[in-house]
Design an enzyme around this catalytic site. Structure first.
Site, short mmCIF file in Angstrom:
data_model
loop_
_atom_site.label_atom_id
_atom_site.label_comp_id
_atom_site.label_asym_id
_atom_site.label_seq_id
_atom_site.Cartn_x
_atom_site.Cartn_y
_atom_site.Cartn_z
N SER A 1 -22.06 -29.20 -3.53
CA SER A 1 -21.61 -29.61 -2.77
C SER A 1 -21.55 -27.94 -1.34
CB SER A 1 -20.28 -30.01 -2.20
OG SER A 1 -20.41 -32.13 -3.24
N GLU B 1 -14.88 -36.57 5.48
CA GLU B 1 -15.10 -36.31 3.98
C GLU B 1 -14.81 -37.49 3.28
OE1 GLU B 1 -16.41 -33.79 0.34
OE2 GLU B 1 -14.69 -33.89 1.58
N ASP C 1 -17.42 -39.55 -5.07
CA ASP C 1 -17.42 -38.18 -6.12
C ASP C 1 -16.85 -38.28 -7.62
OD1 ASP C 1 -19.60 -35.77 -6.32
OD2 ASP C 1 -17.78 -34.98 -6.90
N HIS D 1 -18.05 -39.46 -11.22
CA HIS D 1 -17.32 -38.36 -12.42
C HIS D 1 -17.15 -38.69 -13.03
CE1 HIS D 1 -19.81 -34.29 -11.00
NE2 HIS D 1 -18.91 -34.16 -9.94
N HIS E 1 -24.49 -34.60 -11.20
CA HIS E 1 -24.74 -35.27 -9.83
C HIS E 1 -26.37 -35.40 -10.11
CE1 HIS E 1 -21.88 -32.30 -7.36
NE2 HIS E 1 -21.31 -33.35 -7.49
#
Length: 527
Positions: free
Chosen positions: A112, A322, A327, A331, A485
């Site tokens: 990121s 954000e 995210d 993960h 990712h």
């Protein structure tokens, strides 16, 4: 002008003829056909907005690529009682979109830090670097200090605009940090993480400095521990981690007349008309997932407060929002929390769209990168996006009540991951007598060394699992403690001034250039 008018008339006349020709088609009464005709009419009538953008709002759902966006769309649609796939998230209805290449200067798959840098400074850089050029080695503080770039927030601040940044992750995490900080390593979040001999200021200190400089007017998120000292406790009786005797939160109150809030109750009592910046730090580390949220504001609530605060500036504002925990749930391989936070992100977009005017506000919705998420087939319509892949109904529309079966005679979920904690490959330590380092004569592959771990597949647990449970980890292939990712494209959706510049497939750093162009080109609107 005469040429432009003739072109426009030709397009309109051509489209009218196209509509007329459908009268003879046997499918003209089909609902899919008529719906597409309505969409075509909207496209024909679309007008480009070339006003100067008074305000720019950049929405980033961390790790929310095309696949994750698709899953969130189905999830929200199914929550509302539909089949899901025909549902639209707010960004799906924005008039302009493009695909975005997310690779970094040195990574086919980015993290990121460089992706957020691309959007906030207009360049690509290396993984782990924030707002410094790619000729800097990660961790080289001296080079980082000499190769910093100017951010969009600093540019618009010089135009007397206000700036805000919101995240459900730590406010010192990579994506929000790219709004205000420059660092040779994204991990330098507080003074204890700065290596000996490094003269770079830590990220939390840089946020305070940017408030002091008048660049940042509002910051809300997690990460409280990085702002307070080890001898200071917060609203949850947790101590800070700073060892430099600088209680940045208290310094903001004392030196900058900042409003500092830590809880939902304090957030609700905020005076948004008060002078001075706002600093909201709602957790020692990341904020809670939306599914678990208690005692702290939602992303939509923070977005509402930010727009109310920033819009008091007649010169406009830049706001980055954000959804950082999309995210983190990816993960973890935990799709239920991914999609719950995805819906919270969509709600923040909705409130921002309702509170602003397309004539003067450019709203951009995108992601920094995708994850190794995948979708199994062939699922009938209405299969629970968090559930099992059900059989297609040949006689009707909605899926049958029977799951599809794999070759091992077991069902499978709609969502899976290429790698992660939910791996179906189970580690086993074989006996020395059962293994050798010799090459297998049948396969030509080397056998594992004696005593080394091997992995064998086992999907049997899915037979009894509640795959829709909030804590369920979707099955994955490659065993990893944290899913990774992906380097594939993400989407960008936009509306407002100069949104039509988002078209085709673009490099991620082009997003900055569209924002900059929108804020400086065209004619200002009069409200």
């Amino acid at each position: 002008m005469k040429f432009s008018l003739s072109v426009t008339m030709a397009v309109l006349l051509g489209s009218t003829a196209a509509f007329a020709q459908t009268a003879d088609l046997p499918q003209q009464g089909n609902e899919w056909f008529t719906s597409a005709q309505e969409t075509l009419q909207q496209l024909v009538e679309r007008q480009e907005n070339t006003n100067r953008a008074l305000n720019v709002i950049l929405f980033v759902a961390d790790g929310n690529g095309v696949g994750t966006n698709y899953a969130t769309r189905l999830f929200e649609g199914q929550q509302q009682g539909g089949l899901g796939d025909d549902h639209n998230l707010p960004q799906d209805e924005f008039p302009y979109s493009a695909l975005v290449k997310t690779y970094s200067a040195n990574g086919q798959t980015p993290d990121s830090a460089p992706t957020a840098t691309a959007m906030n400074s207009g360049i690509k850089t290396k993984n782990d670097l924030i707002n410094v050029t790619d000729n800097v080695a990660v961790g080289d503080c001296a080079a980082g200090l000499e190769n910093g770039v100017r951010t969009f927030a600093e540019i618009v601040s010089d135009m007397d605009k206000s700036v805000g940044v919101i995240s459900t992750a730590r406010i010192t995490h990579a994506t929000p940090a790219a709004v205000y900080a420059r660092t040779a390593d994204r991990d330098f979040e507080d003074d204890t993480l700065i290596p000996e001999g490094c003269e770079q200021d830590d990220i939390a200190l840089q946020l305070y400095q940017q408030m002091e400089n008048g660049v940042i007017d509002l910051a809300m998120g997690g990460g409280r521990r990085h702002f307070i000292t080890t001898d200071t406790t917060d609203a949850e009786d947790s101590a800070g981690v700073r060892e430099d005797s600088q209680n940045l939160a208290q310094m903001a109150v004392d030196n900058l007349s900042a409003s500092y809030v830590q809880t939902q109750e304090e957030f609700d009592a905020l005076d948004l008309t008060a002078e001075g910046p706002i600093l909201g730090l709602f957790e020692p580390s990341h904020m809670q997932y939306e599914a678990d949220r208690s005692g702290e504001p939602s992303l939509a609530e923070m977005t509402t407060a930010a727009i109310e605060k920033l819009s008091q500036n007649d010169n406009g504002y830049y706001l980055e929002v954000e959804a950082g925990r999309v995210d983190h749930a990816n993960h973890a391989g935990n799709a239920a929390r991914v999609l719950t936070d995805g819906v919270a992100f969509a709600e923040a977009i909705r409130v921002a769209d309702e509170m602003t005017d397309d004539a003067d506000t450019l709203i951009i919705v995108t992601s920094d990168h995708e994850h190794a998420i995948a979708f199994n087939g062939y699922c009938g319509r209405g299969s629970d996006i968090l559930g099992l892949c059900m059989q297609v109904n040949g006689d009707g529309i909605e899926a049958l009540d029977e799951p599809n079966m794999a070759s091992d005679a077991l069902p499978y979920t709609v969502i899976g991951y290429l790698n992660g904690a939910g791996s179906v490959l189970v580690e086993q330590i074989p006996d020395e007598a059962e293994t050798s380092a010799a090459t297998d004569v049948d396969t030509g592959e080397a056998s594992p060394e004696a005593g080394a771990p091997i992995y064998s597949g086992d999907r049997s647990a899915i037979a009894d699992a509640d795959v829709t449970d909030i804590d369920y980890l979707q099955q994955a292939l490659i065993p990893m403690s944290s899913e990774t990712h992906s380097g594939e494209d993400v989407a960008v959706y936009a509306k407002g001034p100069w949104a039509h510049l988002f078209d085709g497939t673009i490099e991620q750093n082009v997003i900055f250039h569209v924002m900059h162009h929108a804020a400086t080109a065209g004619e200002a609107t009069s409200n």
